[in-house]
Motif scaffolding. Sequence first.
Motif, PDB file in Angstrom:
ATOM      1  N   GLU A 186       0.824  -1.216   0.000  1.00  0.00           N
ATOM      2  CA  GLU A 186       0.000   0.000   0.000  1.00  0.00           C
ATOM      3  C   GLU A 186       0.859   1.267   0.000  1.00  0.00           C
ATOM      4  O   GLU A 186       0.503   2.274  -0.595  1.00  0.00           O
ATOM      5  CB  GLU A 186      -0.922   0.014   1.223  1.00  0.00           C
ATOM      6  CG  GLU A 186      -2.166  -0.813   0.994  1.00  0.00           C
ATOM      7  CD  GLU A 186      -2.893  -1.151   2.287  1.00  0.00           C
ATOM      8  OE1 GLU A 186      -2.771  -0.368   3.256  1.00  0.00           O
ATOM      9  OE2 GLU A 186      -3.554  -2.202   2.325  1.00  0.00           O
ATOM     10  N   ALA A 187       2.002   1.187   0.681  1.00  0.00           N
ATOM     11  CA  ALA A 187       2.871   2.367   0.788  1.00  0.00           C
ATOM     12  C   ALA A 187       3.677   2.615  -0.498  1.00  0.00           C
ATOM     13  O   ALA A 187       4.180   3.716  -0.716  1.00  0.00           O
ATOM     14  CB  ALA A 187       3.838   2.192   1.963  1.00  0.00           C
ATOM     15  N   LEU A 188       3.790   1.580  -1.343  1.00  0.00           N
ATOM     16  CA  LEU A 188       4.747   1.682  -2.446  1.00  0.00           C
ATOM     17  C   LEU A 188       4.451   2.748  -3.506  1.00  0.00           C
ATOM     18  O   LEU A 188       5.385   3.428  -3.951  1.00  0.00           O
ATOM     19  CB  LEU A 188       4.943   0.315  -3.104  1.00  0.00           C
ATOM     20  CG  LEU A 188       6.051  -0.503  -2.433  1.00  0.00           C
ATOM     21  CD1 LEU A 188       6.088  -1.910  -3.001  1.00  0.00           C
ATOM     22  CD2 LEU A 188       7.412   0.160  -2.623  1.00  0.00           C
ATOM     23  N   PRO A 189       3.203   2.926  -3.943  1.00  0.00           N
ATOM     24  CA  PRO A 189       2.990   3.936  -5.007  1.00  0.00           C
ATOM     25  C   PRO A 189       3.538   5.311  -4.612  1.00  0.00           C
ATOM     26  O   PRO A 189       4.221   5.963  -5.401  1.00  0.00           O
ATOM     27  CB  PRO A 189       1.465   3.953  -5.178  1.00  0.00           C
ATOM     28  CG  PRO A 189       1.030   2.590  -4.743  1.00  0.00           C
ATOM     29  CD  PRO A 189       1.972   2.191  -3.634  1.00  0.00           C
ATOM     30  N   GLU A 190       3.290   5.720  -3.359  1.00  0.00           N
ATOM     31  CA  GLU A 190       3.777   7.018  -2.884  1.00  0.00           C
ATOM     32  C   GLU A 190       5.313   7.017  -2.781  1.00  0.00           C
ATOM     33  O   GLU A 190       5.989   7.980  -3.153  1.00  0.00           O
ATOM     34  CB  GLU A 190       3.120   7.286  -1.514  1.00  0.00           C
ATOM     35  CG  GLU A 190       3.647   8.466  -0.739  1.00  0.00           C
ATOM     36  CD  GLU A 190       3.387   9.805  -1.425  1.00  0.00           C
ATOM     37  OE1 GLU A 190       2.675   9.845  -2.447  1.00  0.00           O
ATOM     38  OE2 GLU A 190       3.934  10.815  -0.925  1.00  0.00           O
ATOM     39  N   ARG A 191       5.843   5.897  -2.306  1.00  0.00           N
ATOM     40  CA  ARG A 191       7.303   5.781  -2.157  1.00  0.00           C
ATOM     41  C   ARG A 191       7.993   5.842  -3.536  1.00  0.00           C
ATOM     42  O   ARG A 191       9.014   6.499  -3.699  1.00  0.00           O
ATOM     43  CB  ARG A 191       7.569   4.420  -1.514  1.00  0.00           C
ATOM     44  CG  ARG A 191       8.716   4.384  -0.600  1.00  0.00           C
ATOM     45  CD  ARG A 191       8.775   3.066   0.110  1.00  0.00           C
ATOM     46  NE  ARG A 191       8.068   3.056   1.379  1.00  0.00           N
ATOM     47  CZ  ARG A 191       7.995   1.987   2.163  1.00  0.00           C
ATOM     48  NH1 ARG A 191       8.549   0.859   1.803  1.00  0.00           N
ATOM     49  NH2 ARG A 191       7.361   2.046   3.314  1.00  0.00           N
ATOM     50  N   LEU A 192       7.403   5.141  -4.512  1.00  0.00           N
ATOM     51  CA  LEU A 192       7.971   5.157  -5.873  1.00  0.00           C
ATOM     52  C   LEU A 192       7.945   6.573  -6.435  1.00  0.00           C
ATOM     53  O   LEU A 192       8.913   7.041  -7.039  1.00  0.00           O
ATOM     54  CB  LEU A 192       7.175   4.219  -6.793  1.00  0.00           C
ATOM     55  CG  LEU A 192       7.443   2.721  -6.602  1.00  0.00           C
ATOM     56  CD1 LEU A 192       6.244   1.889  -7.063  1.00  0.00           C
ATOM     57  CD2 LEU A 192       8.695   2.304  -7.387  1.00  0.00           C
ATOM     58  N   ARG A 193       6.820   7.257  -6.204  1.00  0.00           N
ATOM     59  CA  ARG A 193       6.685   8.624  -6.705  1.00  0.00           C
ATOM     60  C   ARG A 193       7.764   9.521  -6.099  1.00  0.00           C
ATOM     61  O   ARG A 193       8.406  10.310  -6.785  1.00  0.00           O
ATOM     62  CB  ARG A 193       5.275   9.149  -6.346  1.00  0.00           C
ATOM     63  CG  ARG A 193       4.900  10.460  -7.005  1.00  0.00           C
ATOM     64  CD  ARG A 193       3.613  11.046  -6.444  1.00  0.00           C
ATOM     65  NE  ARG A 193       3.668  11.377  -5.031  1.00  0.00           N
ATOM     66  CZ  ARG A 193       4.359  12.397  -4.498  1.00  0.00           C
ATOM     67  NH1 ARG A 193       5.051  13.200  -5.280  1.00  0.00           N
ATOM     68  NH2 ARG A 193       4.354  12.606  -3.194  1.00  0.00           N
ATOM     69  N   ARG A 194       7.989   9.367  -4.791  1.00  0.00           N
ATOM     70  CA  ARG A 194       8.986  10.218  -4.127  1.00  0.00           C
ATOM     71  C   ARG A 194      10.391   9.934  -4.634  1.00  0.00           C
ATOM     72  O   ARG A 194      11.207  10.852  -4.794  1.00  0.00           O
ATOM     73  CB  ARG A 194       8.903  10.022  -2.609  1.00  0.00           C
ATOM     74  CG  ARG A 194       7.648  10.669  -2.047  1.00  0.00           C
ATOM     75  CD  ARG A 194       7.447  10.364  -0.589  1.00  0.00           C
ATOM     76  NE  ARG A 194       8.509  10.902   0.260  1.00  0.00           N
ATOM     77  CZ  ARG A 194       8.624  10.624   1.553  1.00  0.00           C
ATOM     78  NH1 ARG A 194       7.760   9.810   2.138  1.00  0.00           N
ATOM     79  NH2 ARG A 194       9.586  11.151   2.269  1.00  0.00           N
ATOM     80  N   VAL A 195      10.686   8.660  -4.916  1.00  0.00           N
ATOM     81  CA  VAL A 195      12.034   8.332  -5.420  1.00  0.00           C
ATOM     82  C   VAL A 195      12.216   8.859  -6.844  1.00  0.00           C
ATOM     83  O   VAL A 195      13.256   9.447  -7.170  1.00  0.00           O
ATOM     84  CB  VAL A 195      12.309   6.808  -5.321  1.00  0.00           C
ATOM     85  CG1 VAL A 195      13.565   6.417  -6.093  1.00  0.00           C
ATOM     86  CG2 VAL A 195      12.452   6.411  -3.858  1.00  0.00           C
ATOM     87  N   ARG A 196      11.191   8.687  -7.683  1.00  0.00           N
ATOM     88  CA  ARG A 196      11.301   9.235  -9.051  1.00  0.00           C
ATOM     89  C   ARG A 196      11.553  10.735  -8.995  1.00  0.00           C
ATOM     90  O   ARG A 196      12.398  11.270  -9.708  1.00  0.00           O
ATOM     91  CB  ARG A 196       9.996   8.981  -9.838  1.00  0.00           C
ATOM     92  CG  ARG A 196       9.812   7.551 -10.257  1.00  0.00           C
ATOM     93  CD  ARG A 196       8.564   7.432 -11.153  1.00  0.00           C
ATOM     94  NE  ARG A 196       8.052   6.077 -11.106  1.00  0.00           N
ATOM     95  CZ  ARG A 196       6.904   5.720 -10.503  1.00  0.00           C
ATOM     96  NH1 ARG A 196       6.115   6.629  -9.938  1.00  0.00           N
ATOM     97  NH2 ARG A 196       6.533   4.462 -10.494  1.00  0.00           N
ATOM     98  N   GLU A 197      10.803  11.419  -8.122  1.00  0.00           N
ATOM     99  CA  GLU A 197      10.945  12.885  -8.014  1.00  0.00           C
ATOM    100  C   GLU A 197      12.305  13.285  -7.463  1.00  0.00           C
ATOM    101  O   GLU A 197      12.927  14.230  -7.938  1.00  0.00           O
ATOM    102  CB  GLU A 197       9.860  13.438  -7.080  1.00  0.00           C
ATOM    103  CG  GLU A 197       8.672  13.964  -7.849  1.00  0.00           C
ATOM    104  CD  GLU A 197       7.613  14.533  -6.920  1.00  0.00           C
ATOM    105  OE1 GLU A 197       6.444  14.277  -7.225  1.00  0.00           O
ATOM    106  OE2 GLU A 197       7.958  15.184  -5.887  1.00  0.00           O
ATOM    107  N   ALA A 198      12.765  12.560  -6.446  1.00  0.00           N
ATOM    108  CA  ALA A 198      14.063  12.879  -5.839  1.00  0.00           C
ATOM    109  C   ALA A 198      15.180  12.722  -6.868  1.00  0.00           C
ATOM    110  O   ALA A 198      16.119  13.526  -6.904  1.00  0.00           O
ATOM    111  CB  ALA A 198      14.318  11.970  -4.638  1.00  0.00           C
ATOM    112  N   ILE A 199      15.062  11.685  -7.736  1.00  0.00           N
ATOM    113  CA  ILE A 199      16.075  11.497  -8.780  1.00  0.00           C
ATOM    114  C   ILE A 199      15.975  12.665  -9.776  1.00  0.00           C
ATOM    115  O   ILE A 199      16.992  13.290 -10.105  1.00  0.00           O
ATOM    116  CB  ILE A 199      15.902  10.127  -9.483  1.00  0.00           C
ATOM    117  CG1 ILE A 199      16.270   8.995  -8.499  1.00  0.00           C
ATOM    118  CG2 ILE A 199      16.759  10.047 -10.747  1.00  0.00           C
ATOM    119  CD1 ILE A 199      15.952   7.602  -8.994  1.00  0.00           C
TER     120      ILE A 199
END
Length: 331
Positions: free
Chosen positions: A212-225
């Motif tokens: 459940e947490a992953l979509p938000e986590r993936l979004r944050r990593v894509r943005e941070a990169i």
Amino acid sequence: MSGKATAVAPSNIAFIKYWGTRDVDKTLPYNPSISMTLSECVSRCTVEHDSTLAANEILLLTDGRLEPAPQQFAAGIERHLERLKVWAAVEGAFRVATGNSFPTGAGMASSASGFAALTLAVAAALERPLTESEASLLSRSSGSGSAARSVLGGYVEWPDDGLEGPATRLAPADHWALSDVVAVVSSREKDVSSREGHRRAPGSPMWEGRLEALPERLRRVREAIADRSIDDLGPVIEGEALDLHLIAMSSRPPILYWTAETIAVLRRVRELREEGLDAYSTIDAGPNIHVICPTAQEGDVATALREMAETEMVITDRVGDGPYLTEDHLG
Ligand code: PMV
């Protein structure tokens, strides 16, 4: 007919992990993963196809010498060669010589780099040019999902969509100079393979929460990169690695990859941040800690980790451009 080719492919370190296999035959994950392709920790693989050869010959570079590969190691390569023969519709067999630039058991993803190099070398030996997507899908069919990411350089996401696709590049290596300083606290082979860890993962009571947490986590990593922000990337990747290990520890039967030394290094990395370094930990399926930091700080991080009694060895690696073919054959 006989053709010979050598490929060099790097290992990679995942920021968002592939953990849990939805379809074992096709090596399909439950979730997208994001990684940084490395440059120093590489596998070199030379392949010669011989249409008249009855059986494959598989050699492994051991202490600077090519020797017949141990049975279990050779069996994984044999299985992948069978798949590649079906893909290429060829008969005969292969002479394979393969080796890693990093010590075996150093906690580097040798299956990712090894299977990516094998796939690329076989395709080149057969003169069958591959697109990056084809190379990613074929490498994944080895059973090592992380190999799907090692065929691309820079910052990579796998799968691209729908959980069946190949890996794609989020950004090239020169977009952001990050390093991976690996604190090796144990070079013993791990007791439970990642393959088995993937199988047990959905049995953990922590499993649904992570999904459940992953979509938000993936979004944050894509943005941070995209933003080159270590402040945004670091906390997400540390939390993600802890979740992987919470799932492993609460799988049935439980898997405990950490040692006391792992925790000592995790604590030290927190202190390094208090001392002003932008260093963040991530851990794969083993006890060793990958410390991600801006390349400008890699020397300070490596020195601090080397000073610890708990580290057996420290390996410094950086983001890299991905695999390449070379005439510099092994054997
Ligand atoms: O590709 P495999 O089956 O070796 O699994 C890799 C699992 C982790 O290294 C723990 C995570 C990852 O995404 O690389």
